[in-house]
Design an enzyme around this catalytic site. Structure first.
Site, PDB file in Angstrom:
ATOM      1  N   ALA A   1     -42.306 -72.948  51.583  1.00 52.27           N
ATOM      2  CA  ALA A   1     -43.054 -71.854  52.199  1.00 52.27           C
ATOM      3  C   ALA A   1     -42.132 -71.172  53.199  1.00 52.27           C
ATOM      4  CB  ALA A   1     -44.275 -72.422  52.910  1.00 52.27           C
TER       5      ALA A   1
ATOM      6  N   GLY B   1     -42.869 -76.192  49.101  1.00 50.39           N
ATOM      7  CA  GLY B   1     -43.595 -75.323  48.176  1.00 50.39           C
ATOM      8  C   GLY B   1     -42.771 -74.954  46.947  1.00 50.39           C
TER       9      GLY B   1
ATOM     10  N   GLU C   1     -43.162 -77.778  44.606  1.00 56.86           N
ATOM     11  CA  GLU C   1     -44.554 -77.732  44.127  1.00 56.86           C
ATOM     12  C   GLU C   1     -44.762 -76.605  43.111  1.00 56.86           C
ATOM     13  OE1 GLU C   1     -45.637 -77.698  48.312  1.00 56.86           O
ATOM     14  OE2 GLU C   1     -47.086 -79.274  47.899  1.00 56.86           O
TER      15      GLU C   1
ATOM     16  N   GLU D   1     -42.068 -81.674  54.099  1.00 55.29           N
ATOM     17  CA  GLU D   1     -43.071 -81.172  55.044  1.00 55.29           C
ATOM     18  C   GLU D   1     -43.208 -82.040  56.289  1.00 55.29           C
ATOM     19  OE1 GLU D   1     -43.453 -81.287  51.789  1.00 55.29           O
ATOM     20  OE2 GLU D   1     -44.244 -79.374  51.098  1.00 55.29           O
TER      21      GLU D   1
HETATM   22  N1  DAK Z   1     -38.444 -70.430  55.176  1.00 57.52           N
HETATM   23  C1  DAK Z   1     -37.836 -69.382  55.779  1.00 57.52           C
HETATM   24  N2  DAK Z   1     -36.498 -69.239  55.835  1.00 57.52           N
HETATM   25  C2  DAK Z   1     -35.756 -70.180  55.262  1.00 57.52           C
HETATM   26  C3  DAK Z   1     -36.310 -71.308  54.616  1.00 57.52           C
HETATM   27  C4  DAK Z   1     -37.745 -71.419  54.581  1.00 57.52           C
HETATM   28  N3  DAK Z   1     -38.374 -72.400  53.960  1.00 57.52           N
HETATM   29  N4  DAK Z   1     -35.322 -72.077  54.150  1.00 57.52           N
HETATM   30  C5  DAK Z   1     -34.174 -71.459  54.481  1.00 57.52           C
HETATM   31  N5  DAK Z   1     -34.433 -70.311  55.152  1.00 57.52           N
HETATM   32  C6  DAK Z   1     -33.490 -69.355  55.694  1.00 57.52           C
HETATM   33  C7  DAK Z   1     -32.817 -69.920  56.939  1.00 57.52           C
HETATM   34  O1  DAK Z   1     -33.620 -69.731  58.080  1.00 57.52           O
HETATM   35  C8  DAK Z   1     -31.547 -69.069  56.978  1.00 57.52           C
HETATM   36  O2  DAK Z   1     -31.875 -67.798  57.493  1.00 57.52           O
HETATM   37  P1  DAK Z   1     -30.902 -67.071  58.557  1.00 57.52           P
HETATM   38  O3  DAK Z   1     -30.757 -68.024  59.681  1.00 57.52           O
HETATM   39  O4  DAK Z   1     -29.618 -66.852  57.780  1.00 57.52           O
HETATM   40  O5  DAK Z   1     -31.634 -65.794  58.881  1.00 57.52           O
HETATM   41  C9  DAK Z   1     -31.211 -68.901  55.498  1.00 57.52           C
HETATM   42  O6  DAK Z   1     -32.411 -69.158  54.784  1.00 57.52           O
HETATM   43  C10 DAK Z   1     -30.178 -69.891  55.015  1.00 57.52           C
HETATM   44  O7  DAK Z   1     -30.603 -71.201  55.379  1.00 57.52           O
HETATM   45  P2  DAK Z   1     -29.629 -72.249  56.082  1.00 57.52           P
HETATM   46  O8  DAK Z   1     -28.662 -71.554  56.968  1.00 57.52           O
HETATM   47  O9  DAK Z   1     -30.473 -73.302  56.680  1.00 57.52           O
HETATM   48  O10 DAK Z   1     -28.826 -72.791  54.811  1.00 57.52           O
HETATM   49  P3  DAK Z   1     -28.286 -74.258  54.532  1.00 57.52           P
HETATM   50  O11 DAK Z   1     -27.540 -74.168  53.248  1.00 57.52           O
HETATM   51  O12 DAK Z   1     -27.601 -74.829  55.723  1.00 57.52           O
HETATM   52  O13 DAK Z   1     -29.594 -75.158  54.301  1.00 57.52           O
HETATM   53  C11 DAK Z   1     -31.787 -75.657  53.332  1.00 57.52           C
HETATM   54  C12 DAK Z   1     -30.453 -74.872  53.209  1.00 57.52           C
HETATM   55  C13 DAK Z   1     -32.702 -75.150  52.226  1.00 57.52           C
HETATM   56  C14 DAK Z   1     -31.507 -77.152  53.116  1.00 57.52           C
HETATM   57  C15 DAK Z   1     -32.381 -75.440  54.736  1.00 57.52           C
HETATM   58  O14 DAK Z   1     -32.455 -74.019  54.964  1.00 57.52           O
HETATM   59  C16 DAK Z   1     -33.752 -76.022  54.878  1.00 57.52           C
HETATM   60  O15 DAK Z   1     -33.898 -77.217  55.136  1.00 57.52           O
HETATM   61  N6  DAK Z   1     -34.781 -75.151  54.747  1.00 57.52           N
HETATM   62  C17 DAK Z   1     -36.147 -75.541  54.989  1.00 57.52           C
HETATM   63  C18 DAK Z   1     -36.645 -76.386  53.857  1.00 57.52           C
HETATM   64  C19 DAK Z   1     -38.069 -76.841  54.112  1.00 57.52           C
HETATM   65  O16 DAK Z   1     -38.372 -77.557  55.072  1.00 57.52           O
HETATM   66  N7  DAK Z   1     -38.936 -76.428  53.234  1.00 57.52           N
HETATM   67  C20 DAK Z   1     -40.289 -76.859  53.267  1.00 57.52           C
HETATM   68  C21 DAK Z   1     -41.064 -75.900  54.076  1.00 57.52           C
HETATM   69  S1  DAK Z   1     -42.733 -76.459  54.280  1.00 57.52           S
HETATM   70  C22 DAK Z   1     -49.454 -74.370  51.916  1.00 57.52           C
HETATM   71  C23 DAK Z   1     -48.706 -74.196  50.822  1.00 57.52           C
HETATM   72  C24 DAK Z   1     -47.435 -74.577  50.838  1.00 57.52           C
HETATM   73  C25 DAK Z   1     -46.882 -75.134  51.934  1.00 57.52           C
HETATM   74  C26 DAK Z   1     -47.628 -75.292  53.060  1.00 57.52           C
HETATM   75  C27 DAK Z   1     -48.903 -74.923  53.052  1.00 57.52           C
HETATM   76  N8  DAK Z   1     -50.788 -74.003  51.889  1.00 57.52           N
HETATM   77  C28 DAK Z   1     -51.373 -73.767  50.572  1.00 57.52           C
HETATM   78  C29 DAK Z   1     -51.547 -73.938  53.088  1.00 57.52           C
HETATM   79  C30 DAK Z   1     -45.528 -75.496  51.897  1.00 57.52           C
HETATM   80  C31 DAK Z   1     -44.872 -75.902  52.965  1.00 57.52           C
HETATM   81  C32 DAK Z   1     -43.458 -75.962  52.873  1.00 57.52           C
HETATM   82  O17 DAK Z   1     -42.867 -75.648  51.880  1.00 57.52           O
END
Ligand code: DAK
Length: 270
Positions: A75, A120, A123, A143
Site C-alpha cells: 500500500a 499489498g 496480496e 505489515e
Molecule cells: N509506499 C510509498 N512509497 C514507497 C513504498 C510504499 N509502500 N515503498 C517504497 N516507496 C518509495 C520510497 O519512499 C522511496 O521514495 P523517495 O524517498 O525516493 O521519494 C522510493 O519508493 C524508493 O524506495 P527506497 O528508497 O526505500 O528503495 P530501496 O530499494 O532502498 O527499498 C523497499 C525498497 C521496497 C524494500 C523499501 O522501499 C520498503 O521497505 N518499502 C516499504 C515496503 C512495505 O512495508 N510495504 C508494505 C506496506 S503495508 C489495506 C489494504 C492493504 C494494506 C493495508 C490495508 N486495507 C484494505 C485497509 C497493505 C498494507 C501494506 O502493504
C-alpha cells in the site's frame, strides 16, 4: 478495444494477452487509491468484453509492475499515513472488492513479478490465478513493521497457498523471502532467470489457454475458486454442477465432435 486513459496503468494487448503494468516506478508501484481505482476501471472494460461469447480476443491478463525493481511494494505508506478510520474503511472496501473481481473474471490473470512484491503487492499477486517470478523477485508481508496486519487478503490467501504455519511465520516476522523459497513453499508457481523469459512464458501460457474452450476455462476458474476452503462434499457438489452444466454448452459439443472427427476444435464460446 478502447480503454480510458489511466493515470497509473499502462495497458497493451499482445496477441491474446492483455499486459497490464502498474506504472508508478518512483514509488515502487505502491498501491495508491488511484491505482486501485484504475484497476477497477480496467476491469469494468474487461468484464464488459471478456464474456466467453463476447468475441473479444483477450483470453488472459498479465499483471506486472514498471521499472524492474518492484511488482508492487505494498500500500502507499505516504497516502495511508494521512488516512483516518473512514478513509481506511473506504480503501479497505475498494481493495477487497478488487481482489474478488480478479478472482471472478472469466479469464486467467497471471501475476508476473520482477522485484519486490511486499504487503499489498504480495496480496495483489496472490489474488491472481498464479504467480510467475524472476529469480530476482522477493516476497513478504512486512505489515508488522508498521504496526499493521495484512489488510488486502493476506491473512486468507497466504495460508491457502502455503499453509497456516508458514503463513503465520511470514506474517509474524515480516521476513522477506527470495523467489527460490517462495517457489519451494508454493507461493510462486514458476521461476524464470530473466524478466524476458517470464513475460514470454506468461504470453505462451495465455496462448495455450486461448486454444481451449473459453466457457470451460471460465467454468474451471469459478469452480476451483468456489471450492476453495469448502468441506470436500460441498466442493464436489460445486464441481458436479459445473460438470453437468458443461454438457449443455456448444463448446462441449464442438470439443467432443472435433475429437471424434480427429479435427482441431473451433469453440464458439457458448
Ligand atoms: N509506499 C510509498 N512509497 C514507497 C513504498 C510504499 N509502500 N515503498 C517504497 N516507496 C518509495 C520510497 O519512499 C522511496 O521514495 P523517495 O524517498 O525516493 O521519494 C522510493 O519508493 C524508493 O524506495 P527506497 O528508497 O526505500 O528503495 P530501496 O530499494 O532502498 O527499498 C523497499 C525498497 C521496497 C524494500 C523499501 O522501499 C520498503 O521497505 N518499502 C516499504 C515496503 C512495505 O512495508 N510495504 C508494505 C506496506 S503495508 C489495506 C489494504 C492493504 C494494506 C493495508 C490495508 N486495507 C484494505 C485497509 C497493505 C498494507 C501494506 O502493504
Amino acid at each position: 478495444m478502447n480503454f480510458p486513459a489511466f493515470e497509473t496503468l499502462a495497458v497493451e494487448q499482445q496477441g491474446n494477452a492483455l499486459l497490464v503494468t502498474i506504472n508508478r516506478p518512483k514509488a515502487m508501484n505502491a498501491l495508491a487509491l488511484q491505482v486501485v481505482e484504475d484497476l477497477h476501471a480496467l476491469l469494468d472494460t474487461v468484464t464488459e468484453h471478456a464474456r466467453p461469447d463476447g468475441g473479444w480476443p483477450v483470453r488472459g491478463i498479465i499483471l506486472t509492475g514498471a521499472g524492474g525493481k518492484a511488482f508492487v511494494a505494498g500500500a502507499d505508506i505516504r497516502e495511508m499515513s494521512a488516512m483516518g478510520p473512514d478513509a481506511a474503511a473506504a480503501y479497505s472496501a475498494r481493495t477487497h472488492e478488487l481482489t474478488l473481481r480478479l478472482e471472478s473474471l472469466p479469464i486467467p490473470v497471471i501475476a508476473a513479478v520482477d522485484g519486490f512484491a511486499l504487503g499489498g503487492g504480495c496480496e495483489l499477486a496472490m489474488a491472481c490465478d498464479f504467480i510467475y517470478a524472476t529469480e530476482a523477485a522477493s516476497f513478504g508481508q512486512p505489515e508488522v513493521n508498521l504496526g499493521l496486519v495484512p489488510g488486502f487478503g493476506g491473512s486468507v490467501r497466504l495460508q491457502q497457498l502455503v499453509g497456516p504455519a508458514r503463513a503465520k511465520e511470514l506474517i509474524y516476522t515480516g521476513r522477506r523471502i527470495r523467489t527460490a523459497e517462495a517457489e519451494r513453499i508454493g507461493l510462486v508457481h514458476t521461476v524464470f532467470p530473466t524478466a524476458t523469459e517470464m513475460y514470454d512464458a506468461a504470453r505462451s501460457t495465455i496462448e495455450d489457454v486461448a486454444a481451449k474452450s473459453p466457457v470451460a476455462v471460465a467454468n474451471a476458474k469459478s469452480t476451483i475458486n468456489a471450492a476453495l476452503g469448502l468441506p470436500t462434499a460441498d466442493g464436489l457438489a460445486a464441481e458436479n454442477r459445473s460438470f453437468s452444466q458443461a454438457f449443455g454448452t456448444e463448446d462441449m459439443q464442438e470439443g467432443v465432435r472435433a475429437f471424434l472427427a480427429k479435427e482441431t476444435p473451433s469453440f464458439p464460446g457458448k
